[in-house]
Motif scaffolding. Structure first.
Motif, PDB file in Angstrom:
ATOM      1  N   LEU A 183      18.011 -10.302   3.961  1.00 60.87           N
ATOM      2  CA  LEU A 183      16.769  -9.199   4.033  1.00 60.87           C
ATOM      3  C   LEU A 183      15.589  -9.983   3.554  1.00 60.87           C
ATOM      4  O   LEU A 183      15.215 -10.354   2.490  1.00 60.87           O
ATOM      5  N   PRO A 184      14.629 -10.148   4.657  1.00 61.30           N
ATOM      6  CA  PRO A 184      13.405 -10.865   4.559  1.00 61.30           C
ATOM      7  C   PRO A 184      12.588 -10.107   3.569  1.00 61.30           C
ATOM      8  O   PRO A 184      12.543  -8.968   3.365  1.00 61.30           O
ATOM      9  N   SER A 185      11.744 -10.811   2.625  1.00 66.26           N
ATOM     10  CA  SER A 185      10.906 -10.195   1.917  1.00 66.26           C
ATOM     11  C   SER A 185       9.455 -10.053   2.256  1.00 66.26           C
ATOM     12  O   SER A 185       8.601  -9.747   1.372  1.00 66.26           O
ATOM     13  N   THR A 186       9.536 -10.118   3.480  1.00 63.84           N
ATOM     14  CA  THR A 186       7.954  -9.899   4.083  1.00 63.84           C
ATOM     15  C   THR A 186       7.401  -8.407   4.168  1.00 63.84           C
ATOM     16  O   THR A 186       8.376  -7.598   4.445  1.00 63.84           O
ATOM     17  N   PRO A 187       6.616  -8.032   3.439  1.00 67.51           N
ATOM     18  CA  PRO A 187       5.995  -6.723   3.259  1.00 67.51           C
ATOM     19  C   PRO A 187       5.340  -6.394   4.429  1.00 67.51           C
ATOM     20  O   PRO A 187       4.372  -6.873   4.943  1.00 67.51           O
ATOM     21  N   PHE A 188       5.674  -4.971   4.675  1.00 66.24           N
ATOM     22  CA  PHE A 188       4.864  -4.328   5.832  1.00 66.24           C
ATOM     23  C   PHE A 188       4.524  -2.817   5.185  1.00 66.24           C
ATOM     24  O   PHE A 188       5.141  -2.484   4.505  1.00 66.24           O
ATOM     25  N   ILE A 247      12.940   0.007   5.076  1.00 64.71           N
ATOM     26  CA  ILE A 247      13.547  -1.449   5.663  1.00 64.71           C
ATOM     27  C   ILE A 247      12.689  -1.393   7.152  1.00 64.71           C
ATOM     28  O   ILE A 247      13.228  -0.500   7.870  1.00 64.71           O
ATOM     29  N   LYS A 257      13.914  -4.454  13.587  1.00 61.78           N
ATOM     30  CA  LYS A 257      13.466  -4.619  14.929  1.00 61.78           C
ATOM     31  C   LYS A 257      14.595  -4.494  15.883  1.00 61.78           C
ATOM     32  O   LYS A 257      15.709  -5.244  15.879  1.00 61.78           O
ATOM     33  N   VAL A 286      13.470  -7.220   9.639  1.00 61.32           N
ATOM     34  CA  VAL A 286      12.393  -8.298   9.657  1.00 61.32           C
ATOM     35  C   VAL A 286      11.506  -8.029   8.451  1.00 61.32           C
ATOM     36  O   VAL A 286      10.570  -8.892   8.354  1.00 61.32           O
ATOM     37  N   GLY A 287      11.814  -6.828   7.554  1.00 61.50           N
ATOM     38  CA  GLY A 287      11.133  -7.032   6.453  1.00 61.50           C
ATOM     39  C   GLY A 287      11.055  -5.489   5.616  1.00 61.50           C
ATOM     40  O   GLY A 287      11.967  -4.811   6.096  1.00 61.50           O
ATOM     41  N   ILE A 288      10.496  -5.246   4.721  1.00 62.66           N
ATOM     42  CA  ILE A 288      10.521  -4.295   3.664  1.00 62.66           C
ATOM     43  C   ILE A 288       9.122  -3.565   3.684  1.00 62.66           C
ATOM     44  O   ILE A 288       8.144  -4.036   4.060  1.00 62.66           O
TER      45      ILE A 288
END
Length: 544
Positions: A19-24, A90, A93, A115-117
């Motif tokens: 689970l990527p930690s990239t925030p959106f 979450i 994509k 791809v992010g949270i």
């Protein structure tokens, strides 16, 4: 056993995925957004800088609010408010790959990848406010636009036009710029239309979230039929039979020619609900004395009986009526008795003036209830203290010039037992032939003299001393030496006029200060005489 179950019962665990930690950040935009219209949607939300500020982790509460303006550039349009809420979503994509089957059928293959949270989401769940579009050609609307543009020349050229009073114009005149669908509907309707130059407020409705009222009929309501006597039409209404009905004494104004002779029918019909013993005692008091203030009448009963009178709500309306203005305002008066026609009723007139500068604060209702219900209060009080407290309570409506019984001066003239005031009240030289709405049966000068002395004696007791007759006579002498111009003013119906003619606060303070200075001067002079007299008496002994 696994072989017998077959492949359908084979269990397979879902594979673990990172689970990527990239925030959106997500925006639930209340509208259709295409790829090419994304810049327009962002602009309607205030631009990228406004979104960055709202989604910032350290954003304040007022900064975490978004406004969606569907009509940008229109200062009279009300935006839709939005909120930034925390979420644990979450972002996936999803890719769909198409491949063609040998038979010619197109088969789609979907793959999903995290791809992010999404830690924060902007939601627009509030209802849109009412919208009103004024005429943008109006000078006031042009001024509003010039203020947004900071156009100094346009602001300086604005002037208030002469009012034409053309509040209704023919329907042929095209309305201001509206939605085309609304314009078509307005053109179909013929007739005049309103031309009021109304500009919308910043907000029409404060209700943002729709409420589920869940209306239900009152189970205590019943359907009743009413027939109109003129038209004969029958109408049905819902009436709550269990509602509380309040009763109060009949009230008339001083200008009414006649006085009530009996209670109203609505009160007479519930006479059986009243305590007959208490009602008969009140009627006996009313026969002995035709006019009573509530305080004076309540002081004739014990606390338990007084509680029963308050809870009944019917006893007092059965006992008498009241004036809403005049010298007998808010006093209970016996039925058929008109104090405006009886000169002897002057002793029942009521004098009232407020004590706005009293330092003693009234205890709260909760504090008084706790004090009254406290067991320690009753234990600590002796029988003598209880009897003394009850005796003082029953005299709270009486003013004798020596004892302070309450904080507010509201007395009937017959309840003033001070010798000096009683002599002035019983003096029948300065009386009127016709009762006056302001002064009653007394002349203005006579009533002013009574008020002056009563005011000085009452405020003197508040300051901790008993006023002397010399001080009161000095005040009356000062008032007599002044040339006062009396202005006749018609009192308005329903207004509180019991304190009319009272001294102004600064005049009353000056009179009290002058009386205090005179009293201190006399005390100082008496002390000096005693001191010098004592020295002269000691001189022969010292010489010997």
């Amino acid at each position: 056993m696994s072989d017998e179950a077959g492949p359908s019962t084979t269990r397979s665990e879902a594979p673990e995925r990172p689970l990527p930690s990239t925030p959106f950040y997500s925006i639930e935009y209340p509208g259709y957004v295409k790829h090419e219209s994304v810049p327009l949607a962002v602009s309607n939300l205030g631009g990228p800088s406004r979104l960055d500020t709202a989604f910032k982790r350290t954003a304040a509460k007022n900064e975490a609010l978004l406004e969606l303006n569907l009509r940008p550039g229109n200062p009279f349009a009300h935006p839709i408010p939005g909120d930034i809420v925390s979420t644990n979503n979450i972002l996936l994509k999803v890719v769909r790959r198409k491949r063609r089957h040998p038979d010619g059928e197109c088969i789609g293959e979907f793959t999903a990848e995290a791809v992010g949270i999404i830690p924060k989401t902007a939601r627009f769940r509030s209802m849109a406010d009412y919208q009103f579009q004024p005429d943008m050609n109006d000078p006031l609307a042009q001024l509003r636009l010039a203020m947004d543009r900071m156009d100094v020349d346009a602001i300086r050229q604005y002037s208030i036009l002469e009012e034409k009073e053309d509040y209704i114009v023919p329907g042929s005149i095209h309305p201001p710029e509206l939605d085309p669908a609304l314009t078509e509907q307005s053109e179909q309707t013929s007739g005049p239309r309103s031309n009021l130059r109304l500009f919308p407020p910043p907000l029409f409705s404060r209700q943002n979230v729709p409420q589920n009222y869940n209306f239900k009929p009152n189970p205590a309501s019943i359907v009743t039929s009413l027939v109109n006597e003129e038209s004969g039409e029958e109408r049905k209404r819902l009436i709550n039979k269990g509602r509380w009905k309040g009763y109060g004494p009949m009230t008339i104004s001083f200008s009414d020619p006649n006085v009530p002779e009996a209670p109203p029918p609505t009160v007479e019909n519930v006479r059986t609900q009243a305590n007959s013993e208490l009602l008969n005692r009140i009627l006996e008091f009313m026969n002995e004395r035709p006019v009573w203030t509530r305080a004076a009448l309540y002081n004739q009963f014990s606390p338990a009986e007084l509680r029963e009178i308050h809870n009944s709500k019917v006893i007092m309306p059965l006992a008498g009526y009241m004036f809403s203005d005049g010298p007998w305002r808010d006093a209970m008066i016996r039925f058929k008795y008109d104090p405006r026609k009886e000169p002897d009723a002057r002793i029942y007139q009521r004098i009232y003036f407020r004590n706005a500068n009293h330092p003693v604060a009234r205890a709260s209702v909760v504090a008084r209830r706790q004090e009254g219900r406290s067991a320690a209060t009753y234990i600590n009080r002796s029988i003598e203290q209880e009897e003394s407290f009850e005796a003082d309570r029953r005299k709270s409506h009486i003013f004798d010039g020596n004892t302070l019984t309450k904080e507010t001066a509201a007395f009937q003239l017959c309840d003033i037992h001070d010798p000096m005031l009683k002599e002035m009240i019983e003096d029948d030289e300065n009386l009127r032939e016709v009762c006056d709405e302001r002064d009653g049966w007394y002349s203005t000068q006579a009533l002013e003299r009574i008020k002056t002395v009563l005011r000085h004696k009452f405020f003197s007791l508040l300051q901790g001393y008993v006023a002397t007759e010399e001080e009161c006579e000095a005040l009356l002498g000062q008032d007599a030496g002044k040339s006062q111009t009396t202005r006749i003013k018609r009192l308005k119906f329903g207004k509180h006029n019991m304190a009319k003619g009272a001294l102004r606060p600064e005049d009353a303070a000056a009179a009290r200060l002058q009386a205090t200075l005179d009293r201190n001067a006399r005390t100082l002079l008496a002390n000096r005489r005693e001191m010098y007299g004592g020295r002269s008496s000691q001189t022969p002994d010292n010489s010997r």
